[in-house]
Design a protein around this motif. Structure first.
Motif, short mmCIF file in Angstrom:
data_model
loop_
_atom_site.label_atom_id
_atom_site.label_comp_id
_atom_site.label_asym_id
_atom_site.label_seq_id
_atom_site.Cartn_x
_atom_site.Cartn_y
_atom_site.Cartn_z
N GLN A 92 0.83 -1.21 0.00
CA GLN A 92 0.00 0.00 0.00
C GLN A 92 0.86 1.26 0.00
O GLN A 92 0.60 2.22 -0.73
CB GLN A 92 -0.92 0.04 1.24
N LEU A 93 1.90 1.27 0.84
CA LEU A 93 2.77 2.45 0.93
C LEU A 93 3.43 2.77 -0.41
O LEU A 93 3.53 3.93 -0.81
CB LEU A 93 3.84 2.22 1.99
N VAL A 94 3.87 1.74 -1.11
CA VAL A 94 4.62 1.94 -2.34
C VAL A 94 3.69 2.13 -3.54
O VAL A 94 4.02 2.85 -4.49
CB VAL A 94 5.58 0.75 -2.57
N HIS A 95 2.52 1.48 -3.49
CA HIS A 95 1.59 1.57 -4.61
C HIS A 95 0.82 2.90 -4.60
O HIS A 95 0.63 3.53 -5.64
CB HIS A 95 0.60 0.41 -4.53
N CYS A 96 0.40 3.33 -3.40
CA CYS A 96 -0.42 4.53 -3.31
C CYS A 96 0.39 5.83 -3.34
O CYS A 96 -0.17 6.89 -3.63
CB CYS A 96 -1.26 4.50 -2.02
N PHE A 97 1.70 5.73 -3.04
CA PHE A 97 2.50 6.95 -2.88
C PHE A 97 3.89 6.82 -3.50
O PHE A 97 4.47 5.74 -3.53
CB PHE A 97 2.68 7.29 -1.39
N ASP A 98 4.38 7.95 -4.00
CA ASP A 98 5.81 8.12 -4.24
C ASP A 98 6.39 8.73 -2.96
O ASP A 98 5.68 9.45 -2.24
CB ASP A 98 6.06 9.06 -5.43
N TRP A 99 7.67 8.47 -2.71
CA TRP A 99 8.29 8.95 -1.47
C TRP A 99 9.63 9.61 -1.76
O TRP A 99 10.37 9.16 -2.63
CB TRP A 99 8.52 7.79 -0.51
N GLU A 100 9.90 10.69 -1.05
CA GLU A 100 11.22 11.31 -1.14
C GLU A 100 11.70 11.70 0.26
O GLU A 100 10.88 11.98 1.16
CB GLU A 100 11.20 12.54 -2.05
N LEU A 101 13.01 11.71 0.46
CA LEU A 101 13.57 12.05 1.75
C LEU A 101 13.52 13.57 1.96
O LEU A 101 13.69 14.33 1.00
CB LEU A 101 15.01 11.55 1.84
N PRO A 102 13.29 14.02 3.19
CA PRO A 102 13.17 15.46 3.45
C PRO A 102 14.53 16.16 3.53
O PRO A 102 15.58 15.52 3.61
CB PRO A 102 12.48 15.50 4.81
N ASN A 103 14.48 17.46 3.49
CA ASN A 103 15.66 18.32 3.72
C ASN A 103 16.82 18.04 2.76
O ASN A 103 17.99 18.20 3.11
CB ASN A 103 16.16 18.17 5.16
N GLY A 104 16.47 17.59 1.56
CA GLY A 104 17.50 17.37 0.54
C GLY A 104 18.43 16.21 0.82
O GLY A 104 19.51 16.10 0.21
N ILE A 105 18.05 15.31 1.73
CA ILE A 105 18.90 14.14 2.04
C ILE A 105 18.93 13.23 0.83
O ILE A 105 17.89 12.89 0.24
CB ILE A 105 18.34 13.38 3.27
N SER A 106 20.12 12.81 0.42
CA SER A 106 20.25 11.88 -0.69
C SER A 106 20.03 10.45 -0.18
O SER A 106 20.24 10.17 1.00
CB SER A 106 21.62 12.01 -1.34
N PRO A 107 19.61 9.53 -1.07
CA PRO A 107 19.39 8.14 -0.64
C PRO A 107 20.59 7.53 0.09
O PRO A 107 20.42 6.82 1.09
CB PRO A 107 19.11 7.42 -1.96
N LYS A 108 21.79 7.82 -0.39
CA LYS A 108 22.99 7.23 0.23
C LYS A 108 23.26 7.78 1.64
O LYS A 108 23.99 7.17 2.41
CB LYS A 108 24.21 7.48 -0.66
N GLU A 109 22.68 8.95 1.95
CA GLU A 109 22.91 9.57 3.26
C GLU A 109 21.93 9.10 4.33
O GLU A 109 22.06 9.46 5.51
CB GLU A 109 22.79 11.10 3.14
N LEU A 110 20.94 8.29 3.96
CA LEU A 110 19.93 7.86 4.93
C LEU A 110 20.58 7.05 6.05
O LEU A 110 21.28 6.07 5.82
CB LEU A 110 18.85 7.00 4.23
N ASP A 111 20.34 7.47 7.28
CA ASP A 111 20.91 6.81 8.46
C ASP A 111 20.26 5.45 8.67
O ASP A 111 19.03 5.35 8.73
CB ASP A 111 20.69 7.70 9.69
N MET A 112 21.07 4.40 8.79
CA MET A 112 20.55 3.04 8.96
C MET A 112 21.02 2.44 10.30
O MET A 112 21.09 1.22 10.44
CB MET A 112 21.00 2.16 7.79
N THR A 113 21.30 3.28 11.28
CA THR A 113 21.78 2.80 12.57
C THR A 113 20.70 1.97 13.27
O THR A 113 19.52 2.33 13.26
CB THR A 113 22.17 3.98 13.48
N GLU A 114 21.13 0.86 13.89
CA GLU A 114 20.20 -0.06 14.56
C GLU A 114 20.16 0.20 16.07
O GLU A 114 21.13 0.67 16.66
CB GLU A 114 20.64 -1.51 14.33
N GLU A 115 19.02 -0.14 16.66
CA GLU A 115 18.89 -0.14 18.12
C GLU A 115 18.50 -1.55 18.56
O GLU A 115 17.44 -2.06 18.20
CB GLU A 115 17.82 0.85 18.58
N PHE A 116 19.38 -2.18 19.34
CA PHE A 116 19.20 -3.60 19.67
C PHE A 116 18.08 -3.81 20.69
O PHE A 116 17.86 -3.01 21.59
CB PHE A 116 20.50 -4.18 20.22
#
Length: 498
Positions: free
Chosen positions: A454-478
């Motif tokens: 639903q999220l992907v079919h109903c909407f296009d998505w872009e990161l805010p504040n000019g963040i590029s895809p490679k800059e997206l933080d992927m830090t985990e919390e255990f």
């Protein structure tokens, strides 16, 4: 109870010395799996940081797929390859089907009366059978389909409002709320307000329980220290257990007063009917009902929400993959309606994306520890009775002997592959395998695929504040469930034809 640091140190040293003397002779005659050199008393506890699954992966690279480590007085066997996992979860499954004593589970699951942490034996087997046949059957899961459709409709409508205003959405919070509301309606028959459980809110209380269940507790590794509660865990767990107990008693009382709910019975209705019927020979009272309620709630809330978060994170980092998923959805569903559950089996590329995310971001990277119920020999190594068996699915998903370019997100690697997530292929074990495999797997897969589609079919998505895809933080919390350390924010644009 106050104990001076000096006397506490003396107690630990004396206990550690006695433990070392008692086990030294035994270890000389044992052929334990290889492992790093530990230190007196602590063993290898000092090697564990904020993300134990990553630390254990690093240790396995040096010492092999079956590693012996001691946490305090507790022996652990760390399993980090598909072949080793198959030995422990299939070949010798019965020996390792137990669950270790666990302080958090003692307090938070009514003395381990639930499925997740329950001690292996006749009661557990009967309760699993009950859950599989009565609570998590295909018929029962399908009976909640109208509810899922309704909740998803409300979810999409709320996102459409944000799309009109071109504002960033806290996807982590939105998805967490959606899975909580779906779970409440499935388990309780209705949605409860946050204030009904505790001032912290419904989702926060569940999340705290999942986190406490995974945090290293000295009382588990040094049983004689449990009474001192040096970390304050016992106090926190007792307080949380009371919150759950009071709330679940209220839910049960509400159901007793309401009586028969008609054709579509929620899970509490079903359990109360079974309890009152006396059809089951094993003991089955309110404590068991509450323990299973918490199992169902936690398993269907946090795990599904976290998986959806990681999938959306990877799709935002890889626009090519996002476009490919959207193209498949356009071909199968079109742009004039939302995705229906009947569409899911035809979304082959989406299925590959889900598998690839499970590989890189297993929702429970260390599963729940198994327990050696007797001395045994596996792959030529002696596995002592009472050992904890920790299966590191995070490490298995990054095994270079199994996966080409294991650190890269490449859903196409599953093209033509027979590897599935249902516990038959040990290269990919998001739901575990064998007797202790997750009985709610089918429901979890439906929820995850339905929400993502639903999220992907109903909407296009872009990161805010000019963040590029490679800059997206992927830090985990255990935790028992590993979540994003920072919430996922993105700006939606509605793409269906109104």
């Amino acid at each position: 109870m106050e104990v001076s640091l000096f006397w506490l140190t003396v107690i630990i040293i004396l206990a550690g010395s006695l433990f070392s003397l008692a086990t030294r002779k035994k270890k000389k005659s044992e052929r334990l799996p290889p492992g790093p050199k530990g230190i007196p008393i602590l063993g290898h506890l000092h090697m564990m940081g904020k993300n134990p699954h990553q630390d254990l992966h690093r240790i396995a690279k040096e010492h092999g797929p079956i590693v012996y480590m001691r946490f305090g007085f507790v022996p652990n066997i760390i399993v980090s390859s598909p072949e080793a996992a198959e030995l422990f979860l299939k070949t010798y499954d019965l020996v390792f089907a137990g669950r270790p004593p666990h302080q958090a589970a003692k307090y938070l699951s009514w003395d381990q009366r639930n499925l997740s942490f329950g001690t292996y034996g006749p009661y557990w087997r009967n309760m699993r059978k009950l859950c599989t046949l009565e609570l998590l059957s295909i018929i029962k899961i399908n009976s909640f389909q109208p509810m899922r459709r309704e909740e998803l409709g409300l979810f999409v409508d709320s996102l459409k409002e944000s799309a009109k205003e071109r504002v960033a959405v806290d996807l982590s919070a939105k998805v967490s709320s959606l899975t909580a509301e779906m779970s409440c309606r499935m388990v309780f028959g209705k949605k409860y307000d946050d204030k009904d459980i505790d001032e912290r809110g419904f989702k926060a209380v569940i999340h705290e329980g999942m986190k406490l269940a995974a945090l290293p507790n000295l009382g588990d590794y040094f049983p004689f220290l449990g009474i001192l509660d040096l970390q304050g865990f016992t106090r926190r767990m007792k307080a949380l257990a009371k919150v759950f107990d009071d709330f679940f008693e209220k839910v049960i009382d509400d159901h007793v007063r309401a009586g028969d709910h008609g054709q579509t019975k929620d899970i509490v209705d079903t359990m109360m009917s079974l309890m009152e019927s006396g059809e089951y020979e094993f003991q089955f009272d309110r404590r068991h009902v509450k323990a299973i309620m918490l199992d169902m709630l936690a398993a269907s809330m946090d795990t599904a929400a976290s998986t959806v978060e990681w999938i959306l994170s990877e799709l935002l980092r890889h626009p090519r993959v996002m476009k490919k998923v959207q193209k498949e959805l356009e071909q199968v569903v079109g742009l004039k309606r939302m995705v229906e559950e009947s569409d899911l089996d035809r979304l082959e590329y989406l299925d590959m994306v889900v598998k690839e995310t499970f590989r890189l971001h297993p929702v429970a990277p260390l599963l729940i520890p198994h327990y050696a119920m007797e001395d045994s020999t596996v792959s030529g190594y002696n596995i002592p009775k009472d050992s904890r068996i920790i299966v590191n699915t995070y490490a298995i998903g990054r095994d270079p002997n199994v996966w080409t370019d294991p650190e890269m997100f490449i859903p196409e690697r599953f093209t033509g592959s027979e590897i599935d997530v249902r516990g038959k292929h040990f290269q990919l074990l998001p739901f575990g395998a064998g007797r202790r495999g997750c009985p709610g797997m089918q429901l979890g897969l439906i929820q995850v695929r339905l929400i993502v589609s639903q999220l992907v079919h109903c909407f296009d998505w872009e990161l805010p504040n000019g963040i590029s895809p490679k800059e997206l933080d992927m830090t985990e919390e255990f935790g028992l469930v590993v979540v994003r350390a920072n919430h996922l924010m993105a700006i939606p644009t509605f793409r269906l034809q109104d």
